[in-house]
Motif scaffolding. Sequence first.
Motif, PDB file in Angstrom:
ATOM      1  N   UNK A   1     110.472  26.881  42.563  1.00  0.00           N
ATOM      2  CA  UNK A   1     111.143  27.622  43.797  1.00  0.00           C
ATOM      3  C   UNK A   1     110.321  27.838  44.343  1.00  0.00           C
ATOM      4  N   UNK A   2     109.035  27.663  44.359  1.00  0.00           N
ATOM      5  CA  UNK A   2     107.921  27.080  45.881  1.00  0.00           C
ATOM      6  C   UNK A   2     108.005  26.468  46.169  1.00  0.00           C
ATOM      7  N   UNK A   3     107.819  25.431  45.279  1.00  0.00           N
ATOM      8  CA  UNK A   3     108.230  23.590  45.661  1.00  0.00           C
ATOM      9  C   UNK A   3     109.246  23.307  46.255  1.00  0.00           C
ATOM     10  N   UNK A   4     110.518  23.623  45.897  1.00  0.00           N
ATOM     11  CA  UNK A   4     112.297  23.497  46.578  1.00  0.00           C
ATOM     12  C   UNK A   4     112.098  23.926  48.004  1.00  0.00           C
ATOM     13  N   UNK A   5     110.784  25.127  48.022  1.00  0.00           N
ATOM     14  CA  UNK A   5     110.975  25.406  49.895  1.00  0.00           C
ATOM     15  C   UNK A   5     110.098  24.590  50.529  1.00  0.00           C
ATOM     16  N   UNK A   6     109.079  23.848  49.362  1.00  0.00           N
ATOM     17  CA  UNK A   6     107.508  23.204  49.972  1.00  0.00           C
ATOM     18  C   UNK A   6     108.946  21.815  50.708  1.00  0.00           C
ATOM     19  N   UNK A   7     109.181  21.343  49.910  1.00  0.00           N
ATOM     20  CA  UNK A   7     110.380  20.593  49.939  1.00  0.00           C
ATOM     21  C   UNK A   7     111.081  20.407  51.359  1.00  0.00           C
ATOM     22  N   UNK A   8     111.994  21.589  51.471  1.00  0.00           N
ATOM     23  CA  UNK A   8     112.552  22.609  52.436  1.00  0.00           C
ATOM     24  C   UNK A   8     111.748  21.990  53.916  1.00  0.00           C
ATOM     25  N   UNK A   9     110.778  22.483  53.859  1.00  0.00           N
ATOM     26  CA  UNK A   9     109.743  22.651  54.692  1.00  0.00           C
ATOM     27  C   UNK A   9     108.879  21.585  55.314  1.00  0.00           C
ATOM     28  N   UNK A  10     109.611  20.614  54.624  1.00  0.00           N
ATOM     29  CA  UNK A  10     109.301  18.710  55.037  1.00  0.00           C
ATOM     30  C   UNK A  10     107.185  18.786  55.122  1.00  0.00           C
ATOM     31  N   UNK A  11     106.917  19.241  54.500  1.00  0.00           N
ATOM     32  CA  UNK A  11     105.639  20.155  54.707  1.00  0.00           C
ATOM     33  C   UNK A  11     105.038  17.974  53.446  1.00  0.00           C
ATOM     34  N   UNK A  12     105.125  17.627  53.062  1.00  0.00           N
ATOM     35  CA  UNK A  12     104.603  16.460  52.306  1.00  0.00           C
ATOM     36  C   UNK A  12     104.202  15.112  54.048  1.00  0.00           C
ATOM     37  N   UNK A  13     105.716  15.395  54.352  1.00  0.00           N
ATOM     38  CA  UNK A  13     106.085  14.760  55.409  1.00  0.00           C
ATOM     39  C   UNK A  13     104.619  14.473  56.449  1.00  0.00           C
TER      40      UNK A  13
END
Length: 266
Positions: free
Chosen positions: A231-243
Amino acid sequence: MTFRVAVIGAGMLGGSVAKGLAQKGCHVVAADKNLEKAKHLEEAGIVLLHDNVEAIRQADVVFFALKPHIQLPVISLLVEELKGKLCFSMAAGVQIGQLFSVAPEVHWVRGMTNICASVNAAFTAFTLSQDTTDQDRDTAIKLFSLLGEVEETEETYLDAITAISGSGPAYIFTVLEALTYGGLRVGIPKDLALKASAATMIGAARLVLETGKHPAELKDGVVTPGGTTIEGLYELEEGDVRSAFIRAITSATQRGKELAKESKNS
């Protein structure tokens, strides 16, 4: 072996290097125009001086931790005192060729460390000028090893290493702050949230270094179907954190290349 070291420029980076070396038994003198901001270094046994020349005369090895635009002009005033010495340049973007053109009788090492040197936990990458000796390389490795992890590399990689390692603590502090605020939002006391976040970051980094496993592999080991982590990782992906981090490294690297051009024109 006890090294006698002069650090020219006792700001955040230079002060961190000075403190890290002093904590490992080196005799360190640090020179800076504004010694009031560096007063705390005296607690680590560092001698503070206003005079660059006097600092250099008291040392066998010299670290330059100045802003890129003033590094070469300052070195040009110290050429006679620096002859034959092993000198380390830690200014972003200032290349070995530029250093050599200003002070050709110096054994130059270009390196990039970070402020974690103050607690002997930095990562330092370095490259040597062509006229350095095997003894110079050994000395560079020994000194940088006192500050934390060290790796010799090609100069072409140093701008990117600066973006990762030199600037990296600021990125990590941003993540640490965000994790702490997340804890506050769900009701954890601030001190507890900060300690839990910081200790987790240290542990995760050690796990990568000590196991040699790819971060993705270790991350997948934490994720379970329908669990809290996904669930936490999904939010990070939605926030484009890695990019966002990739863009940050790319932009900082480009800025390092720009600083090299600016220092040539200064």
